[in-house]
Design an enzyme around this catalytic site. Structure first.
Site, PDB file in Angstrom:
ATOM      1  CE  LYS A 268     -54.325 -20.810  18.941  1.00  0.00           C
ATOM      2  NZ  LYS A 268     -54.213 -21.193  17.497  1.00  0.00           N
TER       3      LYS A 268
ATOM      4  NE  ARG B 294     -54.209 -14.966  19.814  1.00  0.00           N
ATOM      5  CZ  ARG B 294     -54.218 -15.724  18.712  1.00  0.00           C
ATOM      6  NH1 ARG B 294     -53.194 -16.552  18.487  1.00  0.00           N
ATOM      7  NH2 ARG B 294     -55.211 -15.663  17.869  1.00  0.00           N
TER       8      ARG B 294
ATOM      9  CE  LYS C 214     -55.225 -21.289  10.701  1.00  0.00           C
ATOM     10  NZ  LYS C 214     -54.156 -21.953  11.470  1.00  0.00           N
TER      11      LYS C 214
ATOM     12  CG  HIS D 154     -45.964 -23.272  12.254  1.00  0.00           C
ATOM     13  ND1 HIS D 154     -45.493 -22.367  13.190  1.00  0.00           N
ATOM     14  CD2 HIS D 154     -47.253 -22.909  11.986  1.00  0.00           C
ATOM     15  CE1 HIS D 154     -46.445 -21.505  13.488  1.00  0.00           C
ATOM     16  NE2 HIS D 154     -47.521 -21.815  12.769  1.00  0.00           N
TER      17      HIS D 154
END
Length: 375
Positions: A25, A60, A174, A305
């Site tokens: 991202k 964030r 990733k 998660h």
């Protein structure tokens, strides 16, 4: 008259990351590198002196909003029976009904819900997994934190070695870099480093369109992956379903969904092989268990998660195949550590979640709110 909730303490905590991290991202320009994680902690104390601790989190953005929402509805729990978790969860949802039943609205409530489950298990003298009903005493675990895209490849390989030597049972790295050759170079190196059969996963963090996803997933077939995670936008349930039918490698997704209803759509579309619900994101353990029941009925594997301190207990209580994600980022917040052995995370036998809040957690607290009478 049974025991009642006497006091609630809320804490807004900001945990700084030692190194800013970036996934796909960031490389696609949609987000900035992550430098900190915000946590909402709820500590609930009863008239008889029992205490439960729960938490939610935001990456964030969203931390101040979670704290503000929780502070607005917390007082409604005072005087209530802490064992009535289902009823109290519904009560909290209605208290904030005007802002919906997803996203920040339910993530703020997750801290209360987790604290109530922690409290209930402690009162019973049981680990949370034992209260729910476990199927195993240790859960297969994989590490994510060592494989972010901003980490140089030699360091990623060193991190993987350290994780394996520490007893971790799987490694996730990733992918989703705008230059697909970067993904192939890193994945090839990791597969060679770990060997042909060691459990290896990849995570594209929603950064491929449908055409790119099918192309990359077919290329990745040769790497014998446990799963390919979030190849498409988290809400593209139809696209994930088409992809899952088109390739042999299992698809994993679900971590970004913020309600039971969103998971229902994902499951109904048969969009994945591994479901990845997140208890703090869906509103707590009460809501997570609803998702887990649906996943079991659909024959899906489960890989919750983040938040391993919560999810180790929940994965242990899942009848089907289960993995739990290992992140050491939260370690400074607690006095205890999750034990790892032989590729699995050992479920704590301490009452409740089995964690207590550290002095460092208190030092990183930037705002507090208190309701009721302290013990």
């Amino acid at each position: 008259m049974g025991d009642t909730i006497r006091h609630i303490a809320l804490s807004h905590v900001v945990l700084p990351l030692a190194t800013a991290i970036s996934d796909a991202k960031v490389f696609t320009g949609r987000q900035k590198p992550m430098t900190e994680v915000h946590f909402l902690f709820a500590e609930i104390t009863t008239a008889e002196g029992h205490r439960g601790v729960g938490f939610s989190y935001a990456k964030r953005a969203g931390g101040p909003a979670q704290f503000a929402h929780a502070a607005q509805v917390a007082e409604g729990l005072l005087g209530e029976d802490p064992s009535d978790i289902g009823r109290l969860n519904t009560q909290l949802l209605w208290a904030g009904a005007s802002v919906g039943r997803s996203g920040v609205a339910v993530q703020a409530l997750a801290a209360f819900d987790v604290a109530l489950w922690d409290l209930k298990a402690k009162r019973a003298g049981l680990a949370l997994s034992k209260l729910i009903g476990p199927h195993r005493d240790a859960v297969s675990t994989y590490n994510t934190s060592g494989g972010f895209l901003n980490t140089p490849l030699p360091q990623v390989l060193e991190n993987a070695t350290a994780s394996v030597e520490a007893g971790i049972g799987g490694i996730k790295i990733k992918v989703g870099h705008p230059d697909r050759t970067v993904d192939l170079q890193r994945l090839t190196a990791m597969r060679e480093h770990l060997g042909d059969t060691f459990p290896l996963m990849v995570d594209a963090n929603q950064q491929w369109d449908r055409a790119t996803a099918i192309r990359m997933c077919r290329i990745f077939e040769e790497f014998n992956l446990v799963w390919i995670e979030e190849p498409l936008d988290a809400y593209d349930h139809e696209g994930h379903a088409d992809l899952a039918r088109a390739i042999h490698t299992p698809i994993a997704t679900g971590e970004m969904l913020a309600s039971v209803a969103e998971h229902v759509s994902l499951i109904d579309h048969r969009s994945c092989d591994y479901l990845q619900p997140d208890a703090p994101r869906v509103g707590g353990i009460t809501q997570f268990l609803k998702v887990a029941t649906l996943a079991e009925q659909a024959g899906l594997a489960l890989a919750p998660h983040f938040a391993m301190e919560i999810h180790c207990h929940l994965a242990a209580a899942y009848p089907g195949v289960a993995w739990v994600e290992h992140f050491d980022w939260l370690d400074p917040l607690f006095n205890e550590r999750m034990a790892i052995a032989d590729g699995r995370m050992v479920v704590s036998d301490r009452p409740g979640l089995g964690v207590t809040l550290s002095d460092q957690m208190r030092a990183w607290t930037i705002a507090t709110a208190s309701f009721g009478e302290p013990a």
